[in-house]
Design a protein around this motif. Structure first.
Motif, mmCIF file in Angstrom:
data_model
loop_
_atom_site.group_PDB
_atom_site.id
_atom_site.type_symbol
_atom_site.label_atom_id
_atom_site.label_comp_id
_atom_site.label_asym_id
_atom_site.label_seq_id
_atom_site.Cartn_x
_atom_site.Cartn_y
_atom_site.Cartn_z
ATOM 1 N N THR A 157 28.278 84.275 25.731
ATOM 2 C CA THR A 157 28.347 82.761 25.934
ATOM 3 C C THR A 157 29.700 82.499 26.044
ATOM 4 O OG1 THR A 157 28.385 82.347 23.518
ATOM 5 C CG2 THR A 157 26.305 82.381 24.733
ATOM 6 N N PRO A 158 29.988 81.380 26.824
ATOM 7 C CA PRO A 158 31.435 80.997 27.145
ATOM 8 C C PRO A 158 32.248 80.069 26.156
ATOM 9 C CG PRO A 158 29.806 79.343 28.269
ATOM 10 C CD PRO A 158 29.169 80.484 27.581
ATOM 11 N N VAL A 159 33.534 80.201 25.963
ATOM 12 C CA VAL A 159 34.164 79.556 25.214
ATOM 13 C C VAL A 159 34.873 78.477 26.128
ATOM 14 C CG1 VAL A 159 36.331 79.547 23.435
ATOM 15 C CG2 VAL A 159 34.578 81.285 23.567
ATOM 16 N N VAL A 160 34.796 77.367 25.792
ATOM 17 C CA VAL A 160 35.444 76.001 26.574
ATOM 18 C C VAL A 160 36.189 75.302 25.913
ATOM 19 C CG1 VAL A 160 33.271 75.949 28.325
ATOM 20 C CG2 VAL A 160 33.459 74.445 26.373
ATOM 21 N N PRO A 161 37.374 74.582 26.526
ATOM 22 C CA PRO A 161 38.376 73.476 25.685
ATOM 23 C C PRO A 161 37.287 72.339 25.353
ATOM 24 C CG PRO A 161 38.780 73.731 28.206
ATOM 25 C CD PRO A 161 37.644 74.712 27.627
ATOM 26 N N ALA A 162 37.588 71.796 24.233
ATOM 27 C CA ALA A 162 37.006 70.609 23.729
ATOM 28 C C ALA A 162 37.767 69.433 24.452
ATOM 29 C CB ALA A 162 36.808 70.446 22.428
ATOM 30 N N ALA A 163 37.595 68.918 25.638
ATOM 31 C CA ALA A 163 38.493 68.016 26.371
ATOM 32 C C ALA A 163 38.547 66.750 25.629
ATOM 33 C CB ALA A 163 37.920 67.886 27.798
ATOM 34 N N ALA A 164 37.461 66.082 25.048
ATOM 35 C CA ALA A 164 37.340 64.718 24.755
ATOM 36 C C ALA A 164 37.576 64.827 23.121
ATOM 37 C CB ALA A 164 36.231 64.046 25.256
ATOM 38 N N ALA A 165 36.865 65.946 22.496
ATOM 39 C CA ALA A 165 36.779 65.768 21.065
ATOM 40 C C ALA A 165 38.028 66.165 20.313
ATOM 41 C CB ALA A 165 35.548 67.020 20.729
ATOM 42 N N ALA A 166 38.647 66.818 21.002
ATOM 43 C CA ALA A 166 40.220 67.436 20.574
ATOM 44 C C ALA A 166 40.960 66.131 20.273
ATOM 45 C CB ALA A 166 40.837 68.016 21.587
ATOM 46 N N GLY A 167 40.970 65.085 20.968
ATOM 47 C CA GLY A 167 41.659 63.835 20.682
ATOM 48 C C GLY A 167 41.201 62.966 19.442
ATOM 49 N N TRP A 168 39.669 63.048 19.256
ATOM 50 C CA TRP A 168 38.981 62.374 18.213
ATOM 51 C C TRP A 168 39.194 63.162 16.939
ATOM 52 C CZ3 TRP A 168 34.276 63.579 15.453
ATOM 53 C CH2 TRP A 168 33.874 62.633 14.813
ATOM 54 N N CYS A 169 39.456 64.388 16.989
ATOM 55 C CA CYS A 169 39.532 65.309 15.666
ATOM 56 C C CYS A 169 41.064 65.457 15.370
ATOM 57 C CB CYS A 169 38.923 66.660 15.936
ATOM 58 S SG CYS A 169 37.158 66.680 15.904
ATOM 59 N N ALA A 170 41.786 65.060 16.427
ATOM 60 C CA ALA A 170 43.525 65.167 16.076
ATOM 61 C C ALA A 170 43.655 66.390 16.051
ATOM 62 C CB ALA A 170 43.702 64.249 14.999
ATOM 63 N N VAL A 171 43.282 67.418 16.867
ATOM 64 C CA VAL A 171 43.509 68.900 16.643
ATOM 65 C C VAL A 171 43.616 69.350 18.258
ATOM 66 C CG1 VAL A 171 42.682 71.171 16.382
ATOM 67 C CG2 VAL A 171 42.008 69.401 14.750
ATOM 68 N N GLU A 172 45.084 69.750 18.515
ATOM 69 C CA GLU A 172 45.352 69.952 19.980
ATOM 70 C C GLU A 172 44.688 71.055 20.403
ATOM 71 O OE1 GLU A 172 49.449 71.059 22.371
ATOM 72 O OE2 GLU A 172 49.331 70.586 20.213
#
Length: 401
Positions: A62-77
C-alpha cells in the motif's frame, strides 16, 4: 511474556504464564525479497512460502503519501499516511488474514473462526472464500451493520454475541478449541497470523528514505504494533535500518485500557470495565486477555513511544477532515491518528520537524450510514436542485446566473 518457548500445533496463549505467544524474530541475514507483488515480496521473512501466494488478492504494497492539508492542521512538517485501507477487504487485517488462511490450508483445517468488531470479519470471510474454507465470524451485537453485511456477502456464518468484543473473543476461542478450527481473531491469539503484520514494517522501510521518528497506530489489542516493531528490530539487527521508530498508540477515550496503564506508569494492563465508545475498530476491553495489552504496552515503551486517547466527536471530525481535505475516506478508528498527532504536537511530545507516519488502517465505506442520509436529498428538477445547492456556501458563491 515469560520468555519460555513452546511448540503447539494450534497456537494459543502461553501454557505457562497465560501471556501472548509470538514467533521468534527472523534471524539475520534476512532472506532476500522474492519479487512477488505486495507483502509476498517478503514471504521469506514471514511464516509463508511462495507456494501459497495463490491465496493473495494483492494485499500489502500500500502506498505512502504526504498529508498535504493535515500537516498544517497538525503543525507537523513531515506528516505522511500509509494507506492500508486500500488492502483488498478494506483494512490492514488482510496482512494477518492472508498468512493465517495459508496456515489453515497447510494444516488442513476444516474451518476458520474469528471474533471481530468489523474489519477482521470481512477479511476472514473473503480469504476463507478464496481458500474454499467455511468461515464462522462472531461479532459484538452493536457492530456497524455494514461490516457484518460484508462478511455475510462472502458467505461467512455471522453470529452476533451479546455484549462487547471480549464476549465475542471468548466464544471464538472456545469454538476453535472445541472443533480444532484455526482461530483468526486478530488479537495475539494466533502468532502465525500476527507475524503477517511485520510486512507493514518491511514496506515502510522500503518506501521511506530513513526510519520515521514516529509511526502512529490505532490500537485495540495491539498486534500491528508488534508487527511493525519486530520488523524494524529485525532490519536493525541485519543492518537494513538504523533505528527503531517510536510508536504512538491511539485508543478511544471510552475504551482505553492500554493508554490508561501508560498514563499510570503501570507495567500491566487492567481490563476495561465498560465500553463507552462508538469507535468500533479500537473498542477492545481486553477482558479475559489483558496480557495482550501488557505486551503491547511494553513494546510502546521500549521504542520510547507514547499512548493517546481520542474522543468519539474528535474522531468523527477527523473522518470529515480527511475526506474533505485529503480525499481519503477512513473509518474513525484510523482517523483518530490525526487527532492524536495534533494533541501530542501541542504538548511538545512530537517535534514540528519530525517525520510522522499515520497508519490508516480501515476504509470508511463500511461504516457509512444507509438510506436517504447517504443518497442525499431528493429533488424534482433542476430548479429545486439550485435551491438545494444555494444552501452550500462554497457552491452558492459561484452561482451568479
Amino acid at each position: 511474556m515469560c520468555g519460555r518457548g513452546q511448540d503447539m500445533a494450534f497456537p494459543d496463549y502461553c501454557a505457562h504464564c497465560g501471556g501472548p505467544v509470538v514467533l521468534p524474530p527472523t534471524a539475520a541475514p534476512l532472506p532476500r525479497p522474492t519479487g512477488l507483488p505486495g507483502m509476498w515480496n517478503h514471504a521469506g521473512r514471514l511464516p509463508v512460502t511462495p507456494d501459497t501466494a495463490w491465496l493473495s488478492m494483492g494485499e500489502g504494497g500500500t502506498p505512502v503519501v504526504p498529508a498535504a492539508a493535515a500537516a498544517g492542521w497538525c503543525a507537523v512538517e513531515h506528516l505522511m499516511f500509509k494507506l492500508d485501507h486500500l488492502n483488498p477487504s478494506g483494512s490492514f487485517k488482510d496482512r494477518a488474514t492472508a498468512v493465517g488462511v495459508a496456515q489453515a490450508v497447510w494444516q488442513r483445517a476444516q474451518a476458520v473462526v474469528c471474533a471481530s468488531s468489523g474489519n477482521a470479519a470481512g477479511s476472514t470471510a473473503a480469504y476463507a472464500a478464496r481458500a474454499g474454507l467455511p468461515a464462522i465470524v462472531l461479532m459484538p451485537e452493536a457492530v456497524p451493520p455494514g461490516k457484518a453485511a460484508i462478511a455475510r456477502a462472502h458467505g461467512a456464518i455471522v453470529l452476533r454475541v451479546r455484549g462487547d468484543y471480549s464476549n465475542a473473543f471468548r466464544a471464538a476461542r472456545e469454538l476453535a478449541a472445541r472443533f480444532g478450527w484455526i482461530n483468526l481473531t486478530t488479537t495475539y491469539v494466533n502468532p502465525v497470523a500476527v507475524a503477517g503484520l511485520k510486512s507493514a514494517g518491511y514496506e515502510l522501510a522500503d518506501q521511506l528514505a530513513q526510519t520515521p521518528d514516529w509511526i502512529v497506530v490505532p490500537v485495540g489489542a495491539g498486534p500491528l504494533v508488534h508487527g511493525i516493531v519486530t520488523a524494524y528490530r529485525e532490519m536493525r539487527n541485519a543492518g537494513e535500518a538504523a533505528a527503531l521508530p517510536r510508536i504512538l498508540g491511539v485508543q478511544a477515550e471510552g475504551c482505553a485500557p492500554i493508554a490508561d496503564a501508560f498514563d499510570r506508569g503501570a507495567a500491566e494492563v487492567a481490563p476495561w470495565q465498560e465500553v463507552r465508545t462508538r469507535i468500533s475498530a479500537i473498542s477492545d476491553p481486553l477482558r479475559g486477555y489483558p496480557s495482550d495489552g501488557s505486551y503491547t504496552l511494553r513494546l510502546v515503551r521500549e521504542t520510547g513511544g507514547a499512548m493517546a486517547t481520542v474522543g468519539d466527536a474528535e474522531a468523527g471530525e477527523a473522518v470529515d477532515r480527511l475526506a474533505h481535505r485529503e480525499g481519503l475516506l477512513i473509518e474513525s478508528g484510523a482517523a483518530a491518528d490525526l487527532v492524536a498527532v495534533r494533541a501530542l504536537r501541542a504538548r511538545g511530545t512530537i517535534g514540528a520537524d519530525e517525520t510522522v507516519v499515520c497508519m490508516l488502517t480501515g476504509h470508511g465505506a463500511k461504516t457509512l450510514a444507509t438510506g436517504a442520509e447517504v443518497g442525499g436529498p431528493v429533488v424534482a428538477d433542476a430548479d429545486e436542485a439550485v435551491d438545494r445547492l444555494r444552501a452550500h456556501t462554497a457552491i452558492a458563491e459561484g452561482m451568479t446566473v
